[in-house]
Design a protein around this motif. Structure first.
Motif, PDB file in Angstrom:
ATOM      1  N   ARG A  41       0.838  -1.205   0.000  1.00 31.24           N
ATOM      2  CA  ARG A  41       0.000   0.000   0.000  1.00 31.24           C
ATOM      3  C   ARG A  41       0.869   1.250   0.000  1.00 31.24           C
ATOM      4  NH1 ARG A  41      -4.532  -0.392  -2.266  1.00 31.24           N
ATOM      5  NH2 ARG A  41      -5.719   1.079  -1.059  1.00 31.24           N
ATOM      6  N   HIS A  79     -22.529   4.880 -14.391  1.00 33.80           N
ATOM      7  CA  HIS A  79     -21.178   4.360 -14.608  1.00 33.80           C
ATOM      8  C   HIS A  79     -20.453   3.863 -13.364  1.00 33.80           C
ATOM      9  CE1 HIS A  79     -21.100   5.699 -18.794  1.00 33.80           C
ATOM     10  NE2 HIS A  79     -21.702   6.797 -18.376  1.00 33.80           N
ATOM     11  N   CYS A  80     -20.913   4.213 -12.182  1.00 35.49           N
ATOM     12  CA  CYS A  80     -20.086   3.964 -10.995  1.00 35.49           C
ATOM     13  C   CYS A  80     -20.764   3.105  -9.928  1.00 35.49           C
ATOM     14  CB  CYS A  80     -19.662   5.281 -10.351  1.00 35.49           C
ATOM     15  SG  CYS A  80     -19.335   6.618 -11.528  1.00 35.49           S
ATOM     16  N   CYS A  83     -19.736  -0.650  -8.783  1.00 36.39           N
ATOM     17  CA  CYS A  83     -18.544  -0.861  -7.964  1.00 36.39           C
ATOM     18  C   CYS A  83     -18.589  -0.053  -6.664  1.00 36.39           C
ATOM     19  CB  CYS A  83     -17.290  -0.482  -8.745  1.00 36.39           C
ATOM     20  SG  CYS A  83     -16.890  -1.669 -10.053  1.00 36.39           S
ATOM     21  N   HIS A  84     -19.081   1.197  -6.726  1.00 33.09           N
ATOM     22  CA  HIS A  84     -18.907   2.087  -5.566  1.00 33.09           C
ATOM     23  C   HIS A  84     -20.156   2.267  -4.715  1.00 33.09           C
ATOM     24  CE1 HIS A  84     -14.811   3.270  -6.392  1.00 33.09           C
ATOM     25  NE2 HIS A  84     -15.115   3.505  -7.654  1.00 33.09           N
ATOM     26  N   PRO A 100      -7.437  -4.129  -4.966  1.00 35.16           N
ATOM     27  CA  PRO A 100      -8.118  -3.576  -3.792  1.00 35.16           C
ATOM     28  C   PRO A 100      -9.612  -3.406  -4.066  1.00 35.16           C
ATOM     29  CG  PRO A 100      -6.918  -1.856  -4.975  1.00 35.16           C
ATOM     30  CD  PRO A 100      -6.593  -3.144  -5.664  1.00 35.16           C
ATOM     31  N   LYS A 123      -8.633  11.020 -11.079  1.00 29.50           N
ATOM     32  CA  LYS A 123      -8.812   9.566 -10.928  1.00 29.50           C
ATOM     33  C   LYS A 123      -9.881   9.048 -11.885  1.00 29.50           C
ATOM     34  CE  LYS A 123      -7.177   9.488  -6.176  1.00 29.50           C
ATOM     35  NZ  LYS A 123      -7.552   9.515  -4.746  1.00 29.50           N
ATOM     36  N   VAL A 124     -10.957   9.823 -12.073  1.00 28.97           N
ATOM     37  CA  VAL A 124     -12.016   9.408 -13.000  1.00 28.97           C
ATOM     38  C   VAL A 124     -11.466   9.418 -14.431  1.00 28.97           C
ATOM     39  CG1 VAL A 124     -14.302   9.986 -13.924  1.00 28.97           C
ATOM     40  CG2 VAL A 124     -13.834  10.274 -11.476  1.00 28.97           C
ATOM     41  N   MET A 133     -10.219   0.200 -11.023  1.00 31.40           N
ATOM     42  CA  MET A 133     -10.707   1.548 -11.332  1.00 31.40           C
ATOM     43  C   MET A 133     -10.371   1.920 -12.777  1.00 31.40           C
ATOM     44  SD  MET A 133     -12.255   4.276 -10.520  1.00 31.40           S
ATOM     45  CE  MET A 133     -12.402   5.865 -11.312  1.00 31.40           C
TER      46      MET A 133
HETATM   47  C1  HEC Z   1     -15.154  -1.908 -12.168  1.00 34.11           C
HETATM   48  C2  HEC Z   1     -15.225  -1.255 -10.890  1.00 34.11           C
HETATM   49  C3  HEC Z   1     -15.178   0.252 -10.821  1.00 34.11           C
HETATM   50  C4  HEC Z   1     -15.955   1.160 -11.508  1.00 34.11           C
HETATM   51  C5  HEC Z   1     -17.037   0.903 -12.551  1.00 34.11           C
HETATM   52  C6  HEC Z   1     -15.573   2.459 -11.001  1.00 34.11           C
HETATM   53  N1  HEC Z   1     -14.598   2.342 -10.054  1.00 34.11           N
HETATM   54 FE1  HEC Z   1     -13.750   3.848  -8.993  1.00 34.11          FE
HETATM   55  N2  HEC Z   1     -12.507   2.526  -8.067  1.00 34.11           N
HETATM   56  C7  HEC Z   1     -12.534   1.164  -8.237  1.00 34.11           C
HETATM   57  C8  HEC Z   1     -11.540   0.559  -7.375  1.00 34.11           C
HETATM   58  C9  HEC Z   1     -11.234  -0.912  -7.245  1.00 34.11           C
HETATM   59  C10 HEC Z   1     -10.913   1.621  -6.676  1.00 34.11           C
HETATM   60  C11 HEC Z   1      -9.816   1.495  -5.629  1.00 34.11           C
HETATM   61  C12 HEC Z   1      -8.465   1.715  -6.235  1.00 34.11           C
HETATM   62  C13 HEC Z   1      -7.369   1.765  -5.176  1.00 34.11           C
HETATM   63  O1  HEC Z   1      -7.536   1.241  -4.088  1.00 34.11           O
HETATM   64  O2  HEC Z   1      -6.332   2.378  -5.469  1.00 34.11           O
HETATM   65  C14 HEC Z   1     -11.542   2.838  -7.150  1.00 34.11           C
HETATM   66  C15 HEC Z   1     -11.205   4.097  -6.701  1.00 34.11           C
HETATM   67  C16 HEC Z   1     -11.900   5.244  -6.997  1.00 34.11           C
HETATM   68  C17 HEC Z   1     -11.631   6.534  -6.438  1.00 34.11           C
HETATM   69  C18 HEC Z   1     -10.530   6.865  -5.432  1.00 34.11           C
HETATM   70  C19 HEC Z   1     -11.041   6.674  -4.032  1.00 34.11           C
HETATM   71  C20 HEC Z   1     -10.058   7.137  -2.986  1.00 34.11           C
HETATM   72  O3  HEC Z   1     -10.274   6.785  -1.812  1.00 34.11           O
HETATM   73  O4  HEC Z   1      -9.103   7.829  -3.326  1.00 34.11           O
HETATM   74  C21 HEC Z   1     -12.551   7.405  -6.958  1.00 34.11           C
HETATM   75  C22 HEC Z   1     -12.702   8.886  -6.639  1.00 34.11           C
HETATM   76  C23 HEC Z   1     -13.387   6.661  -7.847  1.00 34.11           C
HETATM   77  N3  HEC Z   1     -12.970   5.338  -7.871  1.00 34.11           N
HETATM   78  C24 HEC Z   1     -14.432   7.197  -8.572  1.00 34.11           C
HETATM   79  C25 HEC Z   1     -15.171   6.493  -9.518  1.00 34.11           C
HETATM   80  C26 HEC Z   1     -16.198   7.091 -10.363  1.00 34.11           C
HETATM   81  C27 HEC Z   1     -16.644   8.533 -10.290  1.00 34.11           C
HETATM   82  C28 HEC Z   1     -16.659   6.094 -11.173  1.00 34.11           C
HETATM   83  C29 HEC Z   1     -17.705   6.214 -12.272  1.00 34.11           C
HETATM   84  C30 HEC Z   1     -17.502   7.279 -13.255  1.00 34.11           C
HETATM   85  C31 HEC Z   1     -15.943   4.874 -10.828  1.00 34.11           C
HETATM   86  N4  HEC Z   1     -15.048   5.156  -9.833  1.00 34.11           N
HETATM   87  C32 HEC Z   1     -16.168   3.644 -11.415  1.00 34.11           C
HETATM   88  C33 HEC Z   1     -13.384   0.452  -9.059  1.00 34.11           C
HETATM   89  C34 HEC Z   1     -14.313   1.004  -9.922  1.00 34.11           C
END
Ligand code: HEC
Length: 199
Positions: A41, A79-80, A83-84, A100, A123-124, A133
């Motif tokens: 990490r 879109h999100c 997972c979230h 993760p 990040k997005v 992600m």
């Molecule tokens: C297929 C699964 C998946 C999808 C769909 C997804 N994410 Fe993620 N996202 C993840 C994962 C897994 C992580 C953790 C990555 C890590 O630990 O570094 C993450 C991390 C993030 C983070 C960082 C969180 C932090 O604590 O810093 C953000 C912000 C985020 N996602 C936003 C989004 C948004 C907005 C969308 C839609 C537009 C989205 N994600 C779609 C799997 C996904």
């Protein structure tokens, strides 16, 4: 001189051999449920933070309107969510796990409300390498990526309209037909795989 030779043997031969045994011998974590690498990490987090600090654009949350945040909620639910998750979402069935795992962005544990909006936008837009992600730059336009970042930056104080938007079902039931009964699915029900054709 003797110490130098030993240092050389350890440094040049033993450490690479130990690393080779660790990786090629199947000892390194590769499964989702394996424990993390030593310092995993820290190493991954430092690289990500350094990269983002260098390239994330800066923008104040106050420059977004409520309408932007509501639009962000619409992006998020398409879109999100998978997972979230959503605010107040109770999962009553087991979910597939990732490593993760995606943080639950609408719970205090997963809030990114302390991060600058530009960091979440980054990040997005770029995704996070070697995690689930994804990068969304080929899917969402600039405005949509900023709006969803503004939504997440407001996750602890969501405007009611944004909550309403998040709650809308993705696939609403078809509107009732003129006679008050639910509309029949379109298409020729006598062909193909429709249940009506299998009676
Ligand atoms: C297929 C699964 C998946 C999808 C769909 C997804 N994410 Fe993620 N996202 C993840 C994962 C897994 C992580 C953790 C990555 C890590 O630990 O570094 C993450 C991390 C993030 C983070 C960082 C969180 C932090 O604590 O810093 C953000 C912000 C985020 N996602 C936003 C989004 C948004 C907005 C969308 C839609 C537009 C989205 N994600 C779609 C799997 C996904």
């Amino acid at each position: 001189m003797g110490k130098f030779i030993w240092g050389l043997i350890i440094g040049v031969i033993l450490i690479p051999v130990a690393a080779a045994v660790y990786f090629a011998g199947g000892f390194a974590p590769a499964a989702v449920n394996d424990p993390p690498f030593p310092f995993e990490r820290v190493i991954a987090g430092t690289a990500l933070h350094a990269r983002i600090a260098r390239s994330a654009p800066k923008r104040e949350l106050s420059s977004f309107t409520t309408a932007n945040i509501v639009d962000g909620a619409d992006v998020y639910r398409h879109h999100c969510v998978g997972c979230h998750g959503l605010p107040d979402m109770q999962r009553n069935r087991p979910e597939p796990k990732m490593y993760p795992d995606p943080p639950k962005l609408f719970t205090p544990d997963g809030y990114v409300t302390d991060d600058p909006v530009g960091v979440t936008y980054w990040k997005v837009k770029n995704g996070i390498r070697m995690t689930a992600m994804p990068t969304f730059q080929n899917v969402l336009n600039e405005q949509q990526m900023w709006d969803v970042a503004a939504l997440l930056a407001s996750a602890d104080k969501l405007p009611p309209d944004a909550v309403q938007t998040l709650k809308q079902p993705l696939f609403p039931p078809p509107p009732p037909a003129a006679n008050g009964k639910p509309a029949e699915p379109s298409g020729d029900a006598t062909k193909g795989n429709h249940p009506a054709s299998r009676r």
